[in-house]
Design an enzyme around this catalytic site. Structure first.
Site, PDB file in Angstrom:
ATOM      1  N   LYS A  59     -22.236  32.906  12.241  1.00 43.74           N
ATOM      2  CA  LYS A  59     -21.410  32.112  11.314  1.00 43.74           C
ATOM      3  C   LYS A  59     -22.322  31.379  10.362  1.00 43.74           C
ATOM      4  CE  LYS A  59     -17.437  30.523   9.952  1.00 43.74           C
ATOM      5  NZ  LYS A  59     -17.933  30.679   8.585  1.00 43.74           N
ATOM      6  N   LYS A  83     -26.675  24.393  14.874  1.00 46.14           N
ATOM      7  CA  LYS A  83     -25.512  23.561  14.533  1.00 46.14           C
ATOM      8  C   LYS A  83     -24.268  23.991  15.308  1.00 46.14           C
ATOM      9  CE  LYS A  83     -24.658  21.809  10.386  1.00 46.14           C
ATOM     10  NZ  LYS A  83     -24.259  21.602   8.964  1.00 46.14           N
ATOM     11  N   LYS A  95     -26.546  33.459   7.865  1.00 46.22           N
ATOM     12  CA  LYS A  95     -26.641  32.954   6.486  1.00 46.22           C
ATOM     13  C   LYS A  95     -26.787  34.147   5.568  1.00 46.22           C
ATOM     14  CE  LYS A  95     -26.597  28.712   4.760  1.00 46.22           C
ATOM     15  NZ  LYS A  95     -25.736  27.638   5.281  1.00 46.22           N
ATOM     16  N   THR A 179     -15.822  17.933   6.242  1.00 45.47           N
ATOM     17  CA  THR A 179     -17.152  17.337   6.392  1.00 45.47           C
ATOM     18  C   THR A 179     -17.053  15.823   6.442  1.00 45.47           C
ATOM     19  OG1 THR A 179     -18.201  19.201   5.245  1.00 45.47           O
ATOM     20  CG2 THR A 179     -19.455  17.154   5.391  1.00 45.47           C
ATOM     21  N   ASN A 209     -17.549  15.697  -3.132  1.00 48.63           N
ATOM     22  CA  ASN A 209     -16.414  15.928  -2.241  1.00 48.63           C
ATOM     23  C   ASN A 209     -16.560  15.160  -0.926  1.00 48.63           C
ATOM     24  OD1 ASN A 209     -13.949  17.425  -1.394  1.00 48.63           O
ATOM     25  ND2 ASN A 209     -15.349  18.298   0.094  1.00 48.63           N
ATOM     26  N   SER A 336     -14.126  25.563   9.860  1.00 48.66           N
ATOM     27  CA  SER A 336     -14.290  26.991   9.586  1.00 48.66           C
ATOM     28  C   SER A 336     -13.986  27.807  10.832  1.00 48.66           C
ATOM     29  CB  SER A 336     -15.720  27.282   9.111  1.00 48.66           C
ATOM     30  OG  SER A 336     -15.903  26.893   7.774  1.00 48.66           O
TER      31      SER A 336
END
Length: 410
Positions: A59, A83, A95, A179, A209, A336
């Site tokens: 992921k 993570k 990635k 986030t 954001n 996600s």
């Protein structure tokens, strides 16, 4: 790799497991041809790396930037493995990226580029294999294009192949504030653990954001947000800023600096008198010089890598607690994961349900982090690496350990 080796040393990890963590499971370099508006075909390099799938499908985001290299993508995939393990998701780390300046491309060229990249890596991604997401210079539209193109290549719609999609294309409610919401949980729980005041003063570097949403959330929780900044400057009000008014000013005039508050130099923002500092902007924003001036007792890294290694050592020496980015900024990857799970189960979760599950996951992960730090007498960043790397290593040993034991015995 240094951080992984340090964690491996702390864990007393077997050499073969360490060697497994040092290299990605799969690394793909591709040519990405796309049609320019003048009719010419241009070709740029692209990459997709799956560092570890020991705990589940890889992921991680896909970035479009001129500085993208195979080495950078591999390093970022490794960090994603850590993570996802720190927050105990059933996922590994991956990635991807394309070496291109997207600001020089039209909408038509971007779509051509994105679809071409998807075709090039289609054999290496999938809902049960590797799940891309947005990253630097990519967003909902790119993910919608990728999901659509993957469906065309495979002959059937598979929305779970990517996350970060629009709601109409199978995205998750709550993704736009994930986030910030995750970081909010970290700030509140850590402030309570450290016995900071209920109206603790907060400084947030970055009013994009994540930063803007977080400022609004913390203000609503009773914290005093006394300083914020964006790319054009910083403002301060020791009584607490009216975050709604700041957001309205930025929307109307393009920057927080036009708000009715004290205008300060960006470098002075990090030195403001406060209890909590949240870097939510750029990588490496807090260097050694800045670390000497920080007056906060708690730092929550909403941005990726905002504290340099030297600054981190200084903050540790000054006994300033730093909740690292692998947890503090993990709200996005958690939601996600929720999006992927909804797609796979053909479900649609309410915004409230997503928010509640996110808060629970962040709280449990933070509790795990503090427990490892206390048990091993480690700072939170080192504890996070030990926690994440330890979980990945355990999965690797369970998956491959018997085969390795047989090889060693033969």
């Amino acid at each position: 790799l240094h951080a992984i080796d340090s964690a491996a040393d702390e864990l007393g990890m077997a050499d073969w497991v360490r060697a497994t963590l040092h290299q990605p499971e799969r690394s793909l370099a591709v040519q990405v041809p796309y049609r320019a508006d003048d009719g010419a075909i241009r070709v740029v390099p692209g990459y997709r790396v799956a560092h570890s799938m020991a705990r589940g499908p890889a992921k991680g985001g896909t970035r479009f930037h001129m500085d993208v290299t195979a080495t950078e993508v591999a390093g970022l995939a490794t960090l994603m493995s850590v993570k996802t393990a720190v927050v105990d998701l059933p996922l590994g780390g991956g990635k991807g990226g394309i070496t291109v300046d997207p600001k020089q491309l039209s909408e038509t060229e971007l779509e051509s580029l994105t679809r071409s990249y998807t075709r090039a890596i289609a054999g290496s991604i999938g809902p049960d294999l590797d799940i891309p997401a947005p990253d630097v210079n990519t967003g909902q539209r790119h993910m919608d294009w990728m999901a659509d193109e993957f469906g065309r290549v495979t002959g059937r719609p598979q929305p779970g192949v990517v996350t970060g999609k629009s709601i109409a294309a199978g995205g998750s409610l709550g993704r736009d504030t994930a986030t910030a919401a995750g970081c909010r949980t970290v700030v509140i729980a850590s402030a309570r653990r450290m016995e900071l005041p209920a109206d603790a003063r907060v400084v947030i570097q970055g009013f994009g954001n994540a930063g803007a949403h977080l400022a609004a959330m913390l203000a609503a929780d009773g914290f005093r947000v006394v300083g914020v900044s964006d790319s054009r400057g910083a403002i301060h009000d020791p009584r607490g800023l009216d975050i709604g008014a700041v957001a309205a000013t930025k929307a109307a005039h393009g920057s927080v600096i036009h708000h009715d508050a004290e205008l300060i130099a960006p470098e002075d923002l990090l030195a403001l008198d406060c209890e909590i500092l949240v870097p939510a902007a750029l990588e490496g924003a807090i260097d050694a010089a800045e670390a000497e001036r920080v007056r906060a007792r708690l730092i929550a890294e909403a941005a990726n890598g905002p504290v340099t290694d030297r600054a981190d050592a200084i903050l540790h020496d000054r006994q300033i607690a730093v909740v690292p980015d692998v947890l503090a900024s993990a709200g996005g990857v958690i939601v996600s994961c929720f999006e992927w799970q909804q797609n796979q189960r053909e479900e649609r979760w309410s915004a409230r349900y997503v928010a509640d599950r996110l808060e629970q996951r962040m709280q449990h992960s933070l509790d795990d982090l503090w427990a490892v730090a206390a048990a091993r007498d480690l700072d939170l960043r080192t504890a996070a690496m030990v926690l994440g790397v330890g979980r990945i290593a355990a999965a690797i040993e369970e998956r491959h350990g018997l085969d390795v034991a047989r090889e060693l015995a033969s």
